[in-house]
Scaffold this active site. Structure first.
Site, PDB file in Angstrom:
ATOM      1  CG  HIS A  96      15.387  58.979 -36.601  1.00  0.00           C
ATOM      2  ND1 HIS A  96      15.966  57.950 -37.312  1.00  0.00           N
ATOM      3  CD2 HIS A  96      15.296  58.558 -35.320  1.00  0.00           C
ATOM      4  CE1 HIS A  96      16.209  56.932 -36.492  1.00  0.00           C
ATOM      5  NE2 HIS A  96      15.822  57.282 -35.270  1.00  0.00           N
ATOM      6  CG  ASP A 123      12.817  56.994 -32.742  1.00  0.00           C
ATOM      7  OD1 ASP A 123      12.394  58.041 -33.279  1.00  0.00           O
ATOM      8  OD2 ASP A 123      13.319  56.062 -33.398  1.00  0.00           O
ATOM      9  CD  GLU A 124      16.882  54.480 -32.928  1.00  0.00           C
ATOM     10  OE1 GLU A 124      17.321  53.334 -32.763  1.00  0.00           O
ATOM     11  OE2 GLU A 124      16.603  54.947 -34.049  1.00  0.00           O
ATOM     12  CB  VAL A 125      17.421  62.291 -29.274  1.00  0.00           C
ATOM     13  CG1 VAL A 125      18.110  63.631 -29.489  1.00  0.00           C
ATOM     14  CG2 VAL A 125      15.965  62.362 -29.714  1.00  0.00           C
TER      15      VAL A 125
END
Length: 380
Positions: free
Chosen positions: A169, A229-231
């Site tokens: 992100h 999160d969400e790597v």
């Protein structure tokens, strides 16, 4: 006339996770009394008082006799605004803080930067917003704007917890911080695109240290939200230098180990700055070693049902914060508020100690399809 009595006076401090928000309100013939241990309770009591006052058909104000003893069930009652996917002008944030106060919310989780834009004006790295904001003059939060938000919130008993999410992100960080993001490869050549923060360079950790040094002085709350999160591992996998580093470290092909390597160093940096941290649940799910006082923010609905995740997090001894059922940006036709109202955060299998580990929850308003024109009606 309402008499307000505060046992421990003092209006200059900031609210915290441990603030006492309890109060007693007594309304009888000829006597209006509000008493609280701390100013934060007095604020909540004044809010209640204002909502008890009505007007009759002649326009006369009245209040019914009542005795109220009130205190919060959870110490963390938060709301997330995303100011990266769409920029929200200062007045929209301040208006939101007002309505939070009406509803006794006490944490503003400011998801201030993300992939699409970097509106936070950094003193240490001014290029981040110059290159990364949607517009370097109009779509930024200056140091003065940030101070305004923090003080406006403080006067309403609301904490401001800033989130600077890494290592994913972070696309908007790239233009203003050359060398920070991982160059992606197509075959043997760089493709010209970038992925998450590059975890194998010393310069990365120097940058992160300097940025968070600034952030930790700008935002007075003890906690920072560090994301995690969400790597997406695709870019890391494509990069020959990262593959070589993985081999050197004995990580095999397990890129979660590389992610953990980065997060652990980040958490050490934040600890050395004297701050506590909140992370999204992936950090816990991927087995990163975190401090015992870490707060795990549960947001996922899919892989593991969120109540099972709450049980797992608290069983491991960490404090938990719930958001999964309160993604208010996800709207549907009809009365979708009912499901949000029916959530019981402690409805999981676990000991009383585990239940005590749930510090509260946050409603989230992600900004893919939300800007200043529809924020208030969608949120409230």
């Amino acid at each position: 006339q309402l008499l307000v009595f505060v046992a421990t006076p003092g209006c200059d401090g900031f609210p915290s996770l441990d603030s006492n928000e309890s109060y007693k309100l007594s309304v009888s013939e000829g006597s209006l009394l509000l008493s609280a241990d701390a100013v934060w309770g007095a604020l909540r009591g004044l809010e209640t008082f204002s909502q008890l006052v009505g007007r009759d058909e002649n326009g006369t104000y009245y209040i019914n006799k009542t005795e109220i003893v009130d205190f919060p069930r959870f110490p963390h009652r938060g709301l997330l605004l995303d100011t990266s996917r769409h920029y929200l002008p200062l007045r929209a944030i301040l208006e939101t803080l007002d309505v939070m106060a009406y509803n006794k919310f006490n944490v503003f989780h400011w998801h201030i930067v993300d992939d699409p834009s970097f509106p936070y004006e950094s003193l240490t790295f001014p290029e981040l917003s110059k290159q990364g904001a949607f517009h370097a003059m109009t779509h930024v939060y200056t140091a003065s704007d940030v101070r305004t938000v923090i003080e406006y919130a403080r006067l309403r008993g609301i904490r401001v917890i800033a989130e600077f999410d890494t290592p994913g992100h972070t696309l908007s960080w790239g233009p203003g911080a050359p060398g920070l993001l991982t160059p992606c490869y197509l075959g043997n050549d760089p493709s010209g695109t970038y992925g998450p923060i590059n975890p194998i360079l010393n310069s990365t950790y120097q940058f992160v240290t300097s940025l968070f040094q600034e952030v930790s002085t700008v935002f007075p709350d003890f906690f920072l939200h560090l994301g995690g999160d969400e790597v997406d591992f695709t870019c890391w996998k494509s990069n020959p230098k990262i593959r070589a580093f993985m081999k050197e470290m004995g990580f095999g092909d397990d890129y979660k180990k590389l992610e953990s390597f980065y997060i652990q160093r980040l958490l050490d940096i934040i600890s050395s700055l004297g701050k506590g941290y909140i992370v999204w649940q992936e950090v816990f799910d991927n087995g990163v070693k975190v401090r015992p006082d870490t707060i795990i923010h549960v947001w996922k609905e899919n892989s593991t049902p969120y109540m099972e995740e709450m049980a797992n997090v608290t069983k491991a001894g960490y404090r938990a914060l719930l958001s999964a059922p309160w993604y208010l940006n996800r709207i549907s036709y009809g009365q979708d508020w009912m499901a949000a109202y029916q959530v019981e955060p402690l409805k999981f299998e676990g000991s009383p100690e585990q239940k005590d580990g749930v510090i509260g929850g946050e409603a989230c308003m992600w900004g893919e399809y939300v800007d200043v024109t529809n924020l208030a009606p969608r949120l409230w």
